[in-house]
Design an enzyme around this catalytic site. Sequence first.
Site, short mmCIF file in Angstrom:
data_model
loop_
_atom_site.label_atom_id
_atom_site.label_comp_id
_atom_site.label_asym_id
_atom_site.label_seq_id
_atom_site.Cartn_x
_atom_site.Cartn_y
_atom_site.Cartn_z
N GLN A 37 -5.81 4.92 -28.21
CA GLN A 37 -6.62 5.06 -28.30
C GLN A 37 -7.54 4.04 -27.26
O GLN A 37 -7.75 3.03 -27.06
CB GLN A 37 -7.58 4.11 -30.05
N GLU A 53 -4.90 0.93 -26.76
CA GLU A 53 -4.12 0.79 -28.43
C GLU A 53 -3.24 2.24 -27.91
O GLU A 53 -3.39 2.58 -28.25
CB GLU A 53 -4.67 0.82 -29.52
N HIS A 102 -4.02 -5.15 -30.66
CA HIS A 102 -5.88 -4.74 -30.56
C HIS A 102 -6.16 -5.73 -29.22
O HIS A 102 -7.36 -6.30 -29.76
CB HIS A 102 -6.46 -5.00 -31.55
N SER A 103 -6.31 -6.11 -27.72
CA SER A 103 -7.25 -7.18 -27.36
C SER A 103 -7.79 -5.96 -26.50
O SER A 103 -7.62 -5.15 -26.36
CB SER A 103 -5.33 -7.43 -26.29
N TYR A 104 -8.74 -6.52 -26.06
CA TYR A 104 -9.97 -6.54 -25.40
C TYR A 104 -9.66 -7.22 -24.02
O TYR A 104 -10.13 -8.49 -23.63
CB TYR A 104 -11.62 -6.93 -25.91
N HIS A 113 -7.03 0.36 -40.41
CA HIS A 113 -6.32 -0.66 -39.45
C HIS A 113 -6.29 -2.16 -40.69
O HIS A 113 -6.26 -2.53 -40.57
CB HIS A 113 -7.47 -1.99 -38.72
N ARG A 126 -7.75 5.17 -38.04
CA ARG A 126 -7.92 5.33 -39.45
C ARG A 126 -7.46 6.07 -40.48
O ARG A 126 -6.82 7.13 -40.08
CB ARG A 126 -9.81 6.22 -38.68
#
Length: 361
Positions: free
Chosen positions: A296, A326, A186-188, A115, A90
């Site tokens: 993050q 992240e 930004h993989s989960y 982002h 952000r």
Amino acid sequence: MNSLSIQVTQEVFGEIKTSDGIQLVTKFTLTNPLGVKVQLITYGASITNVFVPNKKGDLRDVVLGFDDMAGYVKSENPYFGSTVGRVANRIAKGHFNLQGIEYQLAKNNGDNHLHGGNVGFDKVVWQAYAHRDGRITFTHSSPHMEEGYPGHLFVQVTYTLTDSSELIIDYRALADRPTPVNLTNHSYFNLAGHNAGSQQLLNHHILLSANQYTPVDSGQIPTGQLANVDGTVFDLRSETLLRDVIEKIPGGGYDHNFVINDSTIKFDNKLPLVAKIWHSESGRMLELFSDQPGCQIYTGNGFPADGSLVGKDGSIYSTHGGLAIEAQNFPDAVNQPHFPESVLQPGEVYHRTIVYKFGIQ
């Protein structure tokens, strides 16, 4: 780290309509001798699938995503697997000042910028090149004032899968005038399997190399303070079961930036260990190494509870269904003078590296 034993295939994943017409989206598949398989697409330079074995040798896909382009282009896509930028995380009120010039970006996250804006790097088709040694390089040329950012920025992201099941992500960028840059993946993850759901995610253990974190206001913007984690739910320096802490975290889960310590445990004697997660039942483990100053942690708190987010194989991704870790710069660093530098100057090379190392715990 590169190896000629990595098998690489490519195929058409889908297509997307743009102002320039129809663009094809290519999918690359990297497979190592252990059977570990990583799949990437040119849309967003994104990771779509990562198949890794459990302690019995059974392969499962451990990242959340979609089966086709229709999923990736819909507004409900929470950046699954993508490269996010020009600035990840952000920026307060989408505003910053550089060299006396005020810049206003899109406010796409409440009153703030997130982002890279409405059409960040996650929403463009990157150019791709498959190297003979198994690396895949994605490039994107971002023009001056794209999404409000100053300067022409050339970005390169290279993915390398090794024989020992490390996925190395190497970021480089050049700019022709000062501009903020913060790139990450930004993989989960859900090491029980992408479709295993929140109950299995909460059975993950996490360890994080961080003595401090950056507290945030109601808009998730850092206050500027660096707070010690001692005696709080943000102390993840020893093995912590997510199930034991998730309900104690303000906001219903983690969505916080941590200040990463240097670690004696290093990848290739260079990159310090940032985080480690593992799932006891399957035995799968993921170690994250990086030279980024922050990380993050996001536990999918915003995933809809009504079953409306449908992913691969028709799976429902609901609250706490995936964990994003992240490695990146601190949020709003461009507006916080005592945070790590986020402005890339002409003549400098932005260079950061992230390593996901998969194994068995």
